[in-house]
Design a protein around this motif. Structure first.
Motif, PDB file in Angstrom:
ATOM      1  N   ILE A 129       0.837  -1.215   0.000  1.00  0.00           N
ATOM      2  CA  ILE A 129       0.000   0.000   0.000  1.00  0.00           C
ATOM      3  C   ILE A 129       0.868   1.260   0.000  1.00  0.00           C
ATOM      4  CG2 ILE A 129      -1.523   1.387   1.467  1.00  0.00           C
ATOM      5  CD1 ILE A 129      -3.099  -1.064   2.091  1.00  0.00           C
ATOM      6  N   SER A 130       1.902   1.298   0.852  1.00  0.00           N
ATOM      7  CA  SER A 130       2.711   2.516   0.945  1.00  0.00           C
ATOM      8  C   SER A 130       3.480   2.785  -0.351  1.00  0.00           C
ATOM      9  CB  SER A 130       3.680   2.418   2.138  1.00  0.00           C
ATOM     10  OG  SER A 130       4.514   1.276   2.015  1.00  0.00           O
ATOM     11  N   LEU A 131       4.145   1.767  -0.879  1.00  0.00           N
ATOM     12  CA  LEU A 131       4.880   1.971  -2.127  1.00  0.00           C
ATOM     13  C   LEU A 131       3.931   2.073  -3.317  1.00  0.00           C
ATOM     14  CD1 LEU A 131       8.010  -0.349  -1.723  1.00  0.00           C
ATOM     15  CD2 LEU A 131       7.747   2.078  -1.190  1.00  0.00           C
ATOM     16  N   GLY A 132       2.784   1.385  -3.217  1.00  0.00           N
ATOM     17  CA  GLY A 132       1.793   1.496  -4.280  1.00  0.00           C
ATOM     18  C   GLY A 132       1.229   2.902  -4.378  1.00  0.00           C
ATOM     19  N   ALA A 133       1.043   3.562  -3.229  1.00  0.00           N
ATOM     20  CA  ALA A 133       0.554   4.947  -3.225  1.00  0.00           C
ATOM     21  C   ALA A 133       1.567   5.878  -3.892  1.00  0.00           C
ATOM     22  CB  ALA A 133       0.285   5.390  -1.794  1.00  0.00           C
ATOM     23  N   VAL A 134       2.858   5.656  -3.608  1.00  0.00           N
ATOM     24  CA  VAL A 134       3.912   6.459  -4.256  1.00  0.00           C
ATOM     25  C   VAL A 134       3.904   6.197  -5.759  1.00  0.00           C
ATOM     26  CG1 VAL A 134       6.388   6.886  -4.387  1.00  0.00           C
ATOM     27  CG2 VAL A 134       5.319   6.462  -2.163  1.00  0.00           C
ATOM     28  N   LYS A 135       3.781   4.930  -6.120  1.00  0.00           N
ATOM     29  CA  LYS A 135       3.734   4.553  -7.546  1.00  0.00           C
ATOM     30  C   LYS A 135       2.564   5.241  -8.242  1.00  0.00           C
ATOM     31  CE  LYS A 135       2.717   0.479 -10.392  1.00  0.00           C
ATOM     32  NZ  LYS A 135       1.310   0.733 -10.661  1.00  0.00           N
ATOM     33  N   ASN A 136       1.397   5.218  -7.595  1.00  0.00           N
ATOM     34  CA  ASN A 136       0.230   5.880  -8.195  1.00  0.00           C
ATOM     35  C   ASN A 136       0.455   7.377  -8.352  1.00  0.00           C
ATOM     36  OD1 ASN A 136      -0.995   3.433  -8.230  1.00  0.00           O
ATOM     37  ND2 ASN A 136      -2.615   3.907  -6.769  1.00  0.00           N
ATOM     38  N   GLY A 137       1.134   7.979  -7.359  1.00  0.00           N
ATOM     39  CA  GLY A 137       1.397   9.406  -7.418  1.00  0.00           C
ATOM     40  C   GLY A 137       2.347   9.791  -8.536  1.00  0.00           C
ATOM     41  N   ILE A 138       3.333   8.917  -8.812  1.00  0.00           N
ATOM     42  CA  ILE A 138       4.343   9.225  -9.838  1.00  0.00           C
ATOM     43  C   ILE A 138       3.910   8.762 -11.219  1.00  0.00           C
ATOM     44  CG2 ILE A 138       6.728   8.840 -10.565  1.00  0.00           C
ATOM     45  CD1 ILE A 138       7.469   8.478  -7.627  1.00  0.00           C
ATOM     46  N   TRP A 139       3.509   7.500 -11.318  1.00  0.00           N
ATOM     47  CA  TRP A 139       3.228   6.902 -12.623  1.00  0.00           C
ATOM     48  C   TRP A 139       1.731   6.732 -12.907  1.00  0.00           C
ATOM     49  CZ3 TRP A 139       7.326   4.834  -9.626  1.00  0.00           C
ATOM     50  CH2 TRP A 139       8.597   5.077 -10.144  1.00  0.00           C
ATOM     51  N   GLY A 140       0.907   7.036 -11.945  1.00  0.00           N
ATOM     52  CA  GLY A 140      -0.527   6.899 -12.143  1.00  0.00           C
ATOM     53  C   GLY A 140      -1.022   5.503 -11.796  1.00  0.00           C
ATOM     54  N   GLY A 141      -2.312   5.394 -11.575  1.00  0.00           N
ATOM     55  CA  GLY A 141      -2.924   4.125 -11.212  1.00  0.00           C
ATOM     56  C   GLY A 141      -4.187   4.376 -10.421  1.00  0.00           C
ATOM     57  N   THR A 142      -4.979   3.335 -10.237  1.00  0.00           N
ATOM     58  CA  THR A 142      -6.236   3.491  -9.516  1.00  0.00           C
ATOM     59  C   THR A 142      -6.068   3.013  -8.077  1.00  0.00           C
ATOM     60  OG1 THR A 142      -7.036   1.280 -10.095  1.00  0.00           O
ATOM     61  CG2 THR A 142      -7.506   3.056 -11.647  1.00  0.00           C
ATOM     62  N   TYR A 143      -6.763   3.702  -7.173  1.00  0.00           N
ATOM     63  CA  TYR A 143      -6.653   3.332  -5.764  1.00  0.00           C
ATOM     64  C   TYR A 143      -7.493   2.096  -5.433  1.00  0.00           C
ATOM     65  CZ  TYR A 143      -3.880   7.427  -4.878  1.00  0.00           C
ATOM     66  OH  TYR A 143      -2.852   8.340  -4.882  1.00  0.00           O
ATOM     67  N   SER A 144      -8.441   1.755  -6.299  1.00  0.00           N
ATOM     68  CA  SER A 144      -9.175   0.496  -6.103  1.00  0.00           C
ATOM     69  C   SER A 144      -8.233  -0.681  -6.309  1.00  0.00           C
ATOM     70  CB  SER A 144     -10.350   0.410  -7.079  1.00  0.00           C
ATOM     71  OG  SER A 144      -9.902   0.459  -8.421  1.00  0.00           O
ATOM     72  N   GLN A 145      -7.323  -0.548  -7.282  1.00  0.00           N
ATOM     73  CA  GLN A 145      -6.310  -1.586  -7.489  1.00  0.00           C
ATOM     74  C   GLN A 145      -5.408  -1.696  -6.269  1.00  0.00           C
ATOM     75  OE1 GLN A 145      -4.311  -0.482 -11.155  1.00  0.00           O
ATOM     76  NE2 GLN A 145      -5.277  -2.184 -12.224  1.00  0.00           N
ATOM     77  N   LEU A 146      -5.098  -0.550  -5.687  1.00  0.00           N
ATOM     78  CA  LEU A 146      -4.237  -0.534  -4.507  1.00  0.00           C
ATOM     79  C   LEU A 146      -4.886  -1.289  -3.355  1.00  0.00           C
ATOM     80  CD1 LEU A 146      -1.499   0.661  -3.742  1.00  0.00           C
ATOM     81  CD2 LEU A 146      -2.692   2.646  -2.846  1.00  0.00           C
ATOM     82  N   PHE A 147      -6.183  -1.113  -3.193  1.00  0.00           N
ATOM     83  CA  PHE A 147      -6.910  -1.848  -2.147  1.00  0.00           C
ATOM     84  C   PHE A 147      -6.947  -3.333  -2.459  1.00  0.00           C
ATOM     85  CE2 PHE A 147     -10.955  -3.747  -0.787  1.00  0.00           C
ATOM     86  CZ  PHE A 147     -10.790  -3.668   0.589  1.00  0.00           C
ATOM     87  N   LEU A 148      -7.225  -3.674  -3.712  1.00  0.00           N
ATOM     88  CA  LEU A 148      -7.306  -5.081  -4.096  1.00  0.00           C
ATOM     89  C   LEU A 148      -5.965  -5.789  -3.941  1.00  0.00           C
ATOM     90  CD1 LEU A 148      -9.565  -4.856  -7.284  1.00  0.00           C
ATOM     91  CD2 LEU A 148     -10.182  -5.778  -5.044  1.00  0.00           C
ATOM     92  N   ASN A 149      -4.875  -5.003  -3.992  1.00  0.00           N
ATOM     93  CA  ASN A 149      -3.545  -5.604  -3.847  1.00  0.00           C
ATOM     94  C   ASN A 149      -3.362  -6.250  -2.481  1.00  0.00           C
ATOM     95  OD1 ASN A 149      -0.788  -5.939  -4.984  1.00  0.00           O
ATOM     96  ND2 ASN A 149      -0.226  -4.765  -3.165  1.00  0.00           N
ATOM     97  N   CYS A 150      -4.172  -5.872  -1.499  1.00  0.00           N
ATOM     98  CA  CYS A 150      -4.087  -6.499  -0.174  1.00  0.00           C
ATOM     99  C   CYS A 150      -4.470  -7.977  -0.237  1.00  0.00           C
ATOM    100  CB  CYS A 150      -5.015  -5.795   0.822  1.00  0.00           C
ATOM    101  SG  CYS A 150      -4.593  -4.072   1.114  1.00  0.00           S
ATOM    102  N   PHE A 151      -5.236  -8.341  -1.286  1.00  0.00           N
ATOM    103  CA  PHE A 151      -5.733  -9.709  -1.402  1.00  0.00           C
ATOM    104  C   PHE A 151      -5.327 -10.364  -2.724  1.00  0.00           C
ATOM    105  CE2 PHE A 151      -8.675  -6.790   0.689  1.00  0.00           C
ATOM    106  CZ  PHE A 151      -8.656  -7.297   1.979  1.00  0.00           C
ATOM    107  N   ASP A 152      -4.585  -9.637  -3.528  1.00  0.00           N
ATOM    108  CA  ASP A 152      -4.211 -10.120  -4.843  1.00  0.00           C
ATOM    109  C   ASP A 152      -2.832  -9.558  -5.178  1.00  0.00           C
ATOM    110  OD1 ASP A 152      -4.326 -11.336  -7.265  1.00  0.00           O
ATOM    111  OD2 ASP A 152      -6.074 -10.273  -8.014  1.00  0.00           O
ATOM    112  N   PHE A 153      -2.397  -9.713  -6.418  1.00  0.00           N
ATOM    113  CA  PHE A 153      -1.072  -9.204  -6.783  1.00  0.00           C
ATOM    114  C   PHE A 153      -1.160  -8.400  -8.082  1.00  0.00           C
ATOM    115  CE2 PHE A 153      -1.651 -13.664  -7.849  1.00  0.00           C
ATOM    116  CZ  PHE A 153      -1.502 -13.690  -9.236  1.00  0.00           C
TER     117      PHE A 153
END
Length: 372
Positions: A129-153
């Motif tokens: 979540i922490s590095l994913g948030a940085v990734k989303n901030g720099i390269w873009g991405g959805t925060y729903s994916q970030l949440f789903l990453n807790c249970f998936d890859f």
């Protein structure tokens, strides 16, 4: 030069550990030393990092016409093609450790699942979540994916190992906590049924061939006391044949400069699972003789192996930006060599930071939970 430096960083410590063990009288330890197993896991994490950061399609060339010496080029290609072997060893060591602790203390299973969740899933979620948030901030991405990453890859695809390891822990807990007889047999049947389903359903073999290591880990733990290579010359010769097979199958370009095509070895998952099983057995055999913790570097890596695995994808993205800036001034291969060195450095620094944070969280959670 950068590529040669990489080989020194990666291969020298393992060679030192083996030489130190050979220099002292070879002894067969009845069980695998915990410190040596941890050091090997750290080394495997570093190899997985290097394998993921090998430069993509550039290093896949049937003629091996890379700007490096032939052997280095072949090993470079081998690292990219055989990462599943290192992941298989991870699975095998994990299954072996789970069963060994259960054998030593039957009550261990009562707190097994909560501890596994805290030790494995919690770092996975925190770092993801922490590095994913940085990734989303720099390269873009959805925060729903970030949440789903807790249970998936789906955010960090290379983290699939954690999800499947957690599924194994759940299955292990269900079997060993509820079944009173033949637990090992039932656990092996569960693993084989899952692998058979994946093979028949033609699932992506990247995500399941390495899991044959779970089966090897359970079986090796069960029959370990019956194995002693120093006393059994027959097994020693089989171990040598294992190594020969692994070299020919996984690194044919070390023997034939232009590579080799053996159709039966390209059948996919079946032979990859055989290969994973053999290398796991070889790793177990080696751990009885070689104390990898004799290398301070490997011992250090063993303490942050989980963090290395979870952080290296983010660091690869950062260093790729450096590589793009370097390419106009350096050759592609040199730029990639420097990029990989930077990836290793950044990963280790971040791993140490997260290790300290995770330690404090674990201490708080385990200290306040009713886990014994």
């Amino acid at each position: 030069m950068s590529e040669l430096l990489l080989f020194v960083i990666v291969f020298f410590p393992i060679i030192v550990a083996i030489v130190k063990s050979i220099a002292s009288p070879l002894r067969w330890s009845d069980t695998l030393p915990t410190s040596s197993s941890a050091a090997l896991r750290g080394y495997m994490a570093l190899m997985i990092l290097w394998g993921h950061d090998t430069g993509g399609y550039y290093f896949i060339d049937g003629t091996l016409s890379y700007p490096y010496p032939w052997v280095i080029s072949a090993l470079r290609l081998g690292l990219q093609c055989t990462g599943f072997l290192f992941v298989g060893i991870f699975f095998a060591l994990s299954a072996y450790g789970c069963r060994q602790k259960w054998v030593q203390d039957q009550n261990y299973i009562k707190s097994f699942l909560p501890r596994r969740i805290i030790n494995v899933w919690m770092p996975f979620v925190l770092i993801g979540i922490s590095l994913g948030a940085v990734k989303n901030g720099i390269w873009g991405g959805t925060y729903s994916q970030l949440f789903l990453n807790c249970f998936d890859f789906n955010v960090w695809p290379v983290h699939w190992y954690i999800i499947f390891a957690l599924l194994f822990y759940v299955a292990f807990y269900c079997v060993y906590s509820s079944v009173t007889q033949h637990q090992d047999v039932i656990m092996c049947i569960v693993i084989l049924c899952y692998l058979s389903y994946c093979y028949i359903a033609k699932k992506n073999e990247v995500y399941y061939v390495s899991q044959i290591g779970l089966l090897i880990g359970i079986l090796y733990s069960r029959y370990e006391k019956m194995i002693n290579l120093k006393k059994n010359k027959f097994l020693s010769w089989w171990a040598i044949l294992f190594v020969v097979f692994l070299v020919i199958y996984n690194y044919p370009f070390l023997i034939w400069p232009k590579g080799i095509y053996i159709s039966i070895l390209n059948d996919g998952p079946i032979y990859r699972m055989i290969s994973v099983g053999l290398i796991c057995i070889c790793a177990f055999f080696m751990l009885h003789f070689v104390d990898f913790s004799k290398s301070r570097w490997l011992r250090f890596l063993g303490t942050i192996s989980m963090e290395i695995y979870l952080i290296h994808s983010f660091c690869m993205m950062l260093t790729d930006a450096f590589r793009i800036q370097m390419e106009p001034y350096l050759s592609y291969s040199v730029a990639y060599g420097i990029k990989t060195i930077l990836t290793i450095c950044f990963t280790i620094i971040l791993a140490l930071v997260y290790q300290r944070i995770i330690k404090k969280i674990k201490r708080y959670m385990l200290g306040n939970a009713t886990i014994r």
